[in-house]
Write a protein that holds these residues in place. Structure first.
Motif, PDB file in Angstrom:
ATOM      1  N   ASP A 164       2.582   8.931  -3.504  1.00  0.00           N
ATOM      2  CA  ASP A 164       3.788   9.967  -3.748  1.00  0.00           C
ATOM      3  C   ASP A 164       3.727  11.135  -2.603  1.00  0.00           C
ATOM      4  OD1 ASP A 164       5.716   8.922  -5.928  1.00  0.00           O
ATOM      5  OD2 ASP A 164       3.981   9.256  -7.162  1.00  0.00           O
ATOM      6  N   HIS A 165       4.805  11.570  -2.231  1.00  0.00           N
ATOM      7  CA  HIS A 165       5.021  12.561  -1.373  1.00  0.00           C
ATOM      8  C   HIS A 165       4.139  13.842  -1.686  1.00  0.00           C
ATOM      9  CE1 HIS A 165       8.057  10.386   1.035  1.00  0.00           C
ATOM     10  NE2 HIS A 165       8.919  10.424  -0.182  1.00  0.00           N
ATOM     11  N   ASP A 166       3.133  14.189  -0.701  1.00  0.00           N
ATOM     12  CA  ASP A 166       2.369  15.378  -0.839  1.00  0.00           C
ATOM     13  C   ASP A 166       1.962  15.945  -2.281  1.00  0.00           C
ATOM     14  OD1 ASP A 166       3.079  15.860   1.976  1.00  0.00           O
ATOM     15  OD2 ASP A 166       5.272  16.444   1.093  1.00  0.00           O
TER      16      ASP A 166
ATOM     17  N   SER B 187      -1.503   9.385  -0.948  1.00  0.00           N
ATOM     18  CA  SER B 187      -0.700  10.279  -1.101  1.00  0.00           C
ATOM     19  C   SER B 187       0.123  10.180   0.419  1.00  0.00           C
ATOM     20  CB  SER B 187      -0.781  11.578  -1.149  1.00  0.00           C
ATOM     21  OG  SER B 187       0.259  12.788  -1.053  1.00  0.00           O
ATOM     22  N   GLU B 188       1.606  10.086   0.634  1.00  0.00           N
ATOM     23  CA  GLU B 188       2.297  10.338   1.792  1.00  0.00           C
ATOM     24  C   GLU B 188       2.314  11.600   2.136  1.00  0.00           C
ATOM     25  OE1 GLU B 188       6.075   8.200   1.857  1.00  0.00           O
ATOM     26  OE2 GLU B 188       6.007   8.106   4.229  1.00  0.00           O
ATOM     27  N   ILE B 189       1.929  12.127   3.093  1.00  0.00           N
ATOM     28  CA  ILE B 189       1.626  13.394   3.427  1.00  0.00           C
ATOM     29  C   ILE B 189       2.838  13.889   4.924  1.00  0.00           C
ATOM     30  CG2 ILE B 189       0.228  15.344   4.445  1.00  0.00           C
ATOM     31  CD1 ILE B 189      -2.276  14.043   3.403  1.00  0.00           C
TER      32      ILE B 189
ATOM     33  N   LEU C 234       0.865  -1.091   0.063  1.00  0.00           N
ATOM     34  CA  LEU C 234      -0.071   0.099   0.000  1.00  0.00           C
ATOM     35  C   LEU C 234       0.816   1.278  -0.004  1.00  0.00           C
ATOM     36  CD1 LEU C 234      -2.617  -1.027   2.672  1.00  0.00           C
ATOM     37  CD2 LEU C 234      -3.004  -1.073   0.195  1.00  0.00           C
ATOM     38  N   HIS C 235       2.162   1.186  -0.181  1.00  0.00           N
ATOM     39  CA  HIS C 235       2.968   2.527   0.040  1.00  0.00           C
ATOM     40  C   HIS C 235       4.320   2.410  -0.774  1.00  0.00           C
ATOM     41  CE1 HIS C 235       5.605   4.637   3.089  1.00  0.00           C
ATOM     42  NE2 HIS C 235       5.955   5.270   1.823  1.00  0.00           N
ATOM     43  N   THR C 236       4.016   3.092  -1.970  1.00  0.00           N
ATOM     44  CA  THR C 236       4.814   3.213  -3.012  1.00  0.00           C
ATOM     45  C   THR C 236       5.193   4.749  -3.740  1.00  0.00           C
ATOM     46  OG1 THR C 236       3.782   2.670  -4.880  1.00  0.00           O
ATOM     47  CG2 THR C 236       4.380   0.731  -3.733  1.00  0.00           C
ATOM     48  N   HIS C 237       6.453   4.750  -4.183  1.00  0.00           N
ATOM     49  CA  HIS C 237       6.597   6.198  -4.973  1.00  0.00           C
ATOM     50  C   HIS C 237       7.035   6.145  -6.325  1.00  0.00           C
ATOM     51  CE1 HIS C 237       6.711   8.135  -0.874  1.00  0.00           C
ATOM     52  NE2 HIS C 237       6.898   6.914  -0.610  1.00  0.00           N
ATOM     53  N   THR C 238       6.765   7.183  -6.866  1.00  0.00           N
ATOM     54  CA  THR C 238       7.203   7.184  -8.223  1.00  0.00           C
ATOM     55  C   THR C 238       8.012   8.436  -8.756  1.00  0.00           C
ATOM     56  OG1 THR C 238       5.313   8.419  -9.324  1.00  0.00           O
ATOM     57  CG2 THR C 238       4.870   5.959  -8.958  1.00  0.00           C
TER      58      THR C 238
ATOM     59  N   SER D 271       6.084  -1.780   1.499  1.00  0.00           N
ATOM     60  CA  SER D 271       7.552  -1.732   0.780  1.00  0.00           C
ATOM     61  C   SER D 271       8.065  -0.360   0.949  1.00  0.00           C
ATOM     62  CB  SER D 271       7.637  -2.310  -0.483  1.00  0.00           C
ATOM     63  OG  SER D 271       7.049  -1.477  -1.527  1.00  0.00           O
ATOM     64  N   ASP D 272       7.381   0.651   0.762  1.00  0.00           N
ATOM     65  CA  ASP D 272       7.802   1.903   0.675  1.00  0.00           C
ATOM     66  C   ASP D 272       8.847   1.828  -0.686  1.00  0.00           C
ATOM     67  OD1 ASP D 272       8.314   4.916   1.071  1.00  0.00           O
ATOM     68  OD2 ASP D 272       9.391   4.532   3.040  1.00  0.00           O
ATOM     69  N   TYR D 273       8.542   1.305  -1.761  1.00  0.00           N
ATOM     70  CA  TYR D 273       9.230   1.436  -2.855  1.00  0.00           C
ATOM     71  C   TYR D 273       9.706   2.562  -3.439  1.00  0.00           C
ATOM     72  CZ  TYR D 273      10.206  -0.034  -7.471  1.00  0.00           C
ATOM     73  OH  TYR D 273      10.907  -0.298  -9.065  1.00  0.00           O
ATOM     74  N   HIS D 274      10.910   2.838  -4.048  1.00  0.00           N
ATOM     75  CA  HIS D 274      11.289   4.030  -4.586  1.00  0.00           C
ATOM     76  C   HIS D 274      12.173   3.696  -5.788  1.00  0.00           C
ATOM     77  CE1 HIS D 274      10.426   6.108  -0.734  1.00  0.00           C
ATOM     78  NE2 HIS D 274      10.718   7.501  -1.193  1.00  0.00           N
ATOM     79  N   GLY D 275      11.790   2.579  -6.660  1.00  0.00           N
ATOM     80  CA  GLY D 275      12.566   2.182  -7.845  1.00  0.00           C
ATOM     81  C   GLY D 275      13.879   2.158  -7.468  1.00  0.00           C
TER      82      GLY D 275
HETATM   83 FE    FE Z   1       7.336   6.544   1.393  1.00  0.00          FE
END
Ligand code: FE
Ligand code: AMP
Ligand code: ZN
Ligand code: FE
Length: 281
Positions: free
Chosen positions: A36-38, A60-62, A4-8, A245-249
């Motif tokens: 994604d952040h904010d 979104s991750e605030i 449930l937590h990933t970034h692009t 995961s908090d995946y960031h590529g």
């Molecule tokens: Fe994150």
């Protein structure tokens, strides 16, 4: 597998939202959260990239900060992106990150490091939320450091002389906005102490009063003791446990699906959301 937590690259990840969906499908993820952040800037591309076999949870991750300056990340999932107050908070944070970056660069320049705002912008996808990882990438490109990791550990960490914070709501306010927009609110990696000071167990009561739904327990930055403490808080307040995961590529070592949320817990969370639906091809 529910992650449930990933970034692009709409914030500080390196995959586009389309690439994220493709990789998640290939790796057996059945429900993917885009956080994604904010920003909600990646949502439309992620929806258009959907193919059968995966559910998409938009969020979104605030970035939040307590009144005594502790950084806290709140995941908002399935909220209404048109809710104006939440949307304004996200816009304010993104805009404030620009002046904040200029101040960090000023401190680095004063310490003798040759890096400019243009160097940082060269590392950023159009419209992406600007963050320290982009500055880290610029320092790598200029051969001042070897990796994002080294940039953070040597120059950019929260306790470094070059650190500057940016405008953020308090975690209570972030949670209230997410809830008013019909979303569910989960505190991300609350005891991840590698990143700086973390909140106390006592400070969960006001978060719960504001509407906190869950705690991200399973996260690579949590030790066994951190997870145990989270479980005690979950039991005290009847919160929902998640893992992600908090995946960031390639921006971080975190791999898709390395930590996951159980279907039972996700079902409870999803049933509480009224602001947005889960997308499916
Ligand atoms: Fe994150
Ligand atoms: P900012 O939002 O600009 O304060 O930057 C925080 C972001 O930097 C977080 O979302 C993390 O994903 C990332 N970050 C923090 N520490 C590290 C690290 N050691 N290596 C790579 N990325 C990091
Ligand atoms: Zn990040
Ligand atoms: Fe985070």
């Amino acid at each position: 597998m529910i992650d449930l937590h990933t970034h692009t690259n709409i914030s500080d990840g390196t995959d586009s939202p389309r690439e994220l969906i493709n990789k998640a499908l290939a790796q057996g993820i059945t429900t993917i959260g885009l956080t994604d952040h904010d920003t909600v800037g990646g949502w439309d591309e992620a929806i258009s990239a959907l193919r059968p076999g995966i559910d998409l949870v938009l969020g979104s991750e605030i970035s939040a900060q307590t009144s005594d300056g502790i950084s806290v990340h709140i995941l908002g999932l399935l909220f209404d992106r048109h809710e104006s107050e939440l949307s304004q908070v996200l816009t304010n944070t993104r805009e404030n990150r620009i002046g904040r970056m200029e101040r960090i660069i000023g401190k680095l320049n004063a310490a003798g490091y040759d890096v400019t705002m243009d160097d940082v912008r060269a590392q950023l996808s159009e419209g992406a939320t600007l963050g320290r990882p982009h500055l880290a990438d610029a320092l790598v490109a200029k051969k001042i450091v070897k990796s994002r990791e080294e940039a953070f550990s040597e120059l950019l960490h929260n306790n470094s002389a070059h650190y500057v914070s940016h405008y953020s709501p308090t975690p209570e306010v972030a949670i209230q906005h997410i809830k008013r927009a019909g979303g569910v609110a989960i505190i991300a990696h609350p005891f991840a102490s590698l990143r700086g000071r973390t909140i106390s167990v006592e400070s969960f009561a006001p978060l719960v009063a504001a509407g906190l739904d869950g705690i991200e327990i399973e996260h690579r930055d949590h030790s066994t003791e951190d997870r145990q403490l989270c479980r005690e808080i979950i039991n005290t307040y009847e919160l929902i446990e998640t893992g992600s995961s908090d995946y960031h590529g390639t921006g971080k070592l975190n791999l898709l699906g390395e930590s996951i949320t159980t279907p039972e817990n996700w079902e409870i969370l999803a049933s509480r959301a009224t602001g947005g639906k889960v997308f499916r091809a």
